[in-house]
Design a protein around this motif. Sequence first.
Motif, PDB file in Angstrom:
ATOM      1  N   ALA A   1       0.805  -1.222   0.000  1.00 43.24           N
ATOM      2  CA  ALA A   1       0.000   0.000   0.000  1.00 43.24           C
ATOM      3  C   ALA A   1       0.837   1.271   0.000  1.00 43.24           C
ATOM      4  O   ALA A   1       0.494   2.239  -0.691  1.00 43.24           O
ATOM      5  CB  ALA A   1      -0.943   0.001   1.204  1.00 43.24           C
ATOM      6  N   ILE A   2       1.911   1.302   0.764  1.00 43.75           N
ATOM      7  CA  ILE A   2       2.695   2.543   0.858  1.00 43.75           C
ATOM      8  C   ILE A   2       3.306   2.933  -0.491  1.00 43.75           C
ATOM      9  O   ILE A   2       3.169   4.083  -0.923  1.00 43.75           O
ATOM     10  CB  ILE A   2       3.758   2.431   1.967  1.00 43.75           C
ATOM     11  N   PRO A   3       4.000   2.013  -1.211  1.00 46.71           N
ATOM     12  CA  PRO A   3       4.489   2.398  -2.543  1.00 46.71           C
ATOM     13  C   PRO A   3       3.360   2.818  -3.485  1.00 46.71           C
ATOM     14  O   PRO A   3       3.526   3.755  -4.274  1.00 46.71           O
ATOM     15  CB  PRO A   3       5.184   1.125  -3.050  1.00 46.71           C
TER      16      PRO A   3
ATOM     17  N   ALA B   1      -2.898  -4.460  -5.107  1.00 47.30           N
ATOM     18  CA  ALA B   1      -3.525  -5.774  -5.248  1.00 47.30           C
ATOM     19  C   ALA B   1      -2.560  -6.917  -4.927  1.00 47.30           C
ATOM     20  O   ALA B   1      -2.983  -8.072  -4.821  1.00 47.30           O
ATOM     21  CB  ALA B   1      -4.085  -5.948  -6.658  1.00 47.30           C
ATOM     22  N   LEU B   2      -1.265  -6.600  -4.757  1.00 51.22           N
ATOM     23  CA  LEU B   2      -0.325  -7.627  -4.317  1.00 51.22           C
ATOM     24  C   LEU B   2      -0.629  -8.082  -2.893  1.00 51.22           C
ATOM     25  O   LEU B   2      -0.252  -9.178  -2.494  1.00 51.22           O
ATOM     26  CB  LEU B   2       1.117  -7.088  -4.385  1.00 51.22           C
TER      27      LEU B   2
ATOM     28  N   VAL C   1     -10.559  -5.174  -5.955  1.00 51.63           N
ATOM     29  CA  VAL C   1     -11.763  -4.421  -5.595  1.00 51.63           C
ATOM     30  C   VAL C   1     -11.560  -3.699  -4.271  1.00 51.63           C
ATOM     31  O   VAL C   1     -11.897  -2.515  -4.117  1.00 51.63           O
ATOM     32  CB  VAL C   1     -12.983  -5.357  -5.527  1.00 51.63           C
ATOM     33  N   GLU C   2     -10.984  -4.415  -3.299  1.00 50.51           N
ATOM     34  CA  GLU C   2     -10.716  -3.805  -1.992  1.00 50.51           C
ATOM     35  C   GLU C   2      -9.677  -2.698  -2.113  1.00 50.51           C
ATOM     36  O   GLU C   2      -9.796  -1.643  -1.490  1.00 50.51           O
ATOM     37  CB  GLU C   2     -10.227  -4.870  -1.007  1.00 50.51           C
TER      38      GLU C   2
ATOM     39  N   ILE D   1     -10.208   1.264  -1.070  1.00 47.59           N
ATOM     40  CA  ILE D   1      -9.351   1.969  -0.113  1.00 47.59           C
ATOM     41  C   ILE D   1      -8.755   3.223  -0.751  1.00 47.59           C
ATOM     42  O   ILE D   1      -8.640   4.277  -0.109  1.00 47.59           O
ATOM     43  CB  ILE D   1      -8.233   1.037   0.399  1.00 47.59           C
ATOM     44  N   LEU D   2      -8.413   3.121  -2.025  1.00 47.08           N
ATOM     45  CA  LEU D   2      -7.754   4.238  -2.696  1.00 47.08           C
ATOM     46  C   LEU D   2      -8.702   5.391  -3.013  1.00 47.08           C
ATOM     47  O   LEU D   2      -8.261   6.545  -3.067  1.00 47.08           O
ATOM     48  CB  LEU D   2      -7.096   3.754  -3.993  1.00 47.08           C
TER      49      LEU D   2
END
Length: 250
Positions: free
Chosen positions: A11-13, A37-38, A43-44, A48-49
């Motif tokens: 998520a951070i990168p 998505a990694l 979808v999630e 979140i984004l």
Amino acid sequence: MPIDPIFYFAAIPAVIIMGLAKGGFAGLGILAVPIMALGMSPVEAAAILLPILLVQDVFSVRAFGGQRDDSILLRMVPGAVLGIFAGWLLASFVSVAAVEAAIGLTTIGFAFQRIIAERRGVPAAAARPWAGVLMGAVSGFTSQIAHAGGPPFQMHVLPRKLPRDVFLGTSSVFFALINWLKVPAYAALGQFTPQNLKAAAVLMPVAIIATWAGTILVRRVDGPRFYAIIHALMIIVGAKLAWDGLAALM
């Protein structure tokens, strides 16, 4: 609050890349969902984004929105509304992979065509009024279906060779409006869960810092170099979309 290290590793990168995109390096943002998505479902990741995007849009519009081409927005935004509605309506019937492949291959072809034309000094043909509505609709549709609204917008606007800050201002306002238009669809699908909203809140400081950094860095790039970077990013993004789409179709 998310505690899984894999979540933060992905998520951070992704949020940093998205912040740089919102800060002015248009095109990079399309890589955010695949990176996130990694560590979770696509979808999630998109859910979140989206709240993060809404906050980043405030900073990008504040930085660049004062310099924009309203004539472009007046044509493209109504088209985008229709495209988003069509994407929501047809989501269960349309292949995401096919959309990605088509947009990816078209984007690569367009970017190479513009690079060759600019090296030869060939001016772009004047865009017809209906083209803005059409490309706005395509941008809204692909944004809703495959989170890939950037390439159609750039295909319509880049040939106009707007001053760097006018291009950025027009882009920031257009995608801020698109992101708000997508909120009802995400809410209707139940994606704004407490868990997703908490995850977005945790990542928000990184997102804001990255957006601020992007607005500073992009102003150090002159007009010709800026457009060269955008064309290169279009090729990278187009290749990523084409690869994902064709791989899923095979």
